[in-house]
Design an enzyme around this catalytic site. Structure first.
Site, short mmCIF file in Angstrom:
data_model
loop_
_atom_site.label_atom_id
_atom_site.label_comp_id
_atom_site.label_asym_id
_atom_site.label_seq_id
_atom_site.Cartn_x
_atom_site.Cartn_y
_atom_site.Cartn_z
N TYR A 1 0.86 -1.19 0.00
CA TYR A 1 0.00 0.00 0.00
C TYR A 1 0.90 1.24 0.00
CZ TYR A 1 -4.04 -2.88 1.50
OH TYR A 1 -5.06 -3.79 1.60
N PRO B 1 -15.76 -3.28 2.16
CA PRO B 1 -17.01 -3.19 2.92
C PRO B 1 -17.96 -2.12 2.38
CG PRO B 1 -15.24 -2.13 4.13
CD PRO B 1 -14.61 -2.81 2.95
N PHE C 1 -15.30 -0.02 -5.60
CA PHE C 1 -15.08 0.94 -6.68
C PHE C 1 -16.25 1.92 -6.74
CE2 PHE C 1 -12.95 -3.05 -7.76
CZ PHE C 1 -11.65 -2.61 -7.84
#
Length: 284
Positions: free
Chosen positions: A59, A213, A217
């Site tokens: 990330y 959750p 997108f």
């Protein structure tokens, strides 16, 4: 509705956590987010009671900060009881916006050590093996790679093991090697396609933390969710999150954001009580 979950049977965490994926960048092709804002979001999350943060070494933004570095900068020395989960398996090259390959079993130790170093920790609370890419989970054997993580758990470098983006067969295979404390698959109340695996996790008291959750997108434009939000005076993301928490006691919500306002909004969903009518509508 219980607000807590005992991860691996011995780590009590609140079921509303925080996902770090959007801290460095909000979209795959977007600019890097402001680092100072990200640090403030992390500190505020912990102030508001978050004790479970989900991250990964991949990330990061090519021209900006990385989630692991931001977590360490904002929160180290870490408060007692803060659980940090990470993922290993995907490989991301320097110019890849998303992971483009998979690490081999022989490379997983180095990736675990990378996470330890970046986070500044002696032991990782929870490490997920993510054996596939963005395609649907397969039944590809994962035993060789999971055995490496199980060995690192025996060495004391990892406390609990998890699996991400996996099939029922892969969960069964992994559990013959070592205990699985959590699963992280795609799931939201508008796309409950993984209900069978969720039922297994509930029966076996395995945590289930959907990695999208809030739809992934973009926020889903769902008529049922919109109607519930209107009659409860809540936002659509709050209904999506509260619906997850109400659906199963093993569901762990890890919404992520690069916005301080959205952080407050998301965490407030833990206090939103849905009625039996609401829940029946969500289970349509």
């Amino acid at each position: 509705m219980t607000q807590n979950f005992d991860l691996g049977g011995d780590l009590r965490i609140k079921r509303m956590g925080f996902g770090a994926m959007r801290l460095p960048v909000s979209s795959l092709d977007g600019p890097p987010n402001d680092r100072d804002t990200g640090l403030k979001i992390l500190r505020r999350a912990v102030e508001l009671g978050v004790d479970h943060i989900d991250t990964a070494a991949f990330y990061y933004h090519q021209d900006g900060a990385a989630a692991n570095e931001m977590i360490r900068a904002a929160l180290s020395p870490y408060p007692s009881g803060l659980v940090v989960a990470t993922k290993v398996g995907p490989y991301r090259g320097p110019d890849d916006p998303i992971p483009s390959g998979q690490l081999k079993a022989s490379q997983l130790r180095a990736e675990v050590e990378r996470n330890l170093t970046e986070l500044g920790r002696d032991r990782l609370d929870l490490v997920y093996l993510r054996p596939g890419g963005m395609e649907d989970p397969s039944d590809e054997p994962i035993g060789e790679r999971f055995e490496v993580l199980a060995g690192l758990r025996e060495e004391g470098l990892i406390r609990h093991l998890g699996l991400s983006h996996i099939s029922r067969a892969q969960l069964d295979e992994a559990r013959t090697i070592a205990p699985v404390a959590a699963v992280q698959n795609r799931f939201d109340v508008t796309q409950p396609q993984d209900a069978e695996l969720l039922a297994v996790c509930e029966r076996e008291h395995i945590g289930y933390a959907p990695y999208f959750p809030l739809g992934g997108f973009g926020i889903p434009d769902d008529a049922v969710v919109n109607a519930i939000a209107a009659r409860r005076g809540a936002t659509v993301p709050q209904v999506l999150l509260a619906g997850l928490l109400a659906l199963s006691p093993v569901l762990l919500a890890i919404p992520g954001t690069g916005s301080p306002d959205h952080l407050e909004e998301n965490l407030a969903a833990a206090r939103l009580t849905l009625t039996p009518e609401d829940l029946a509508d969500l289970k349509r």
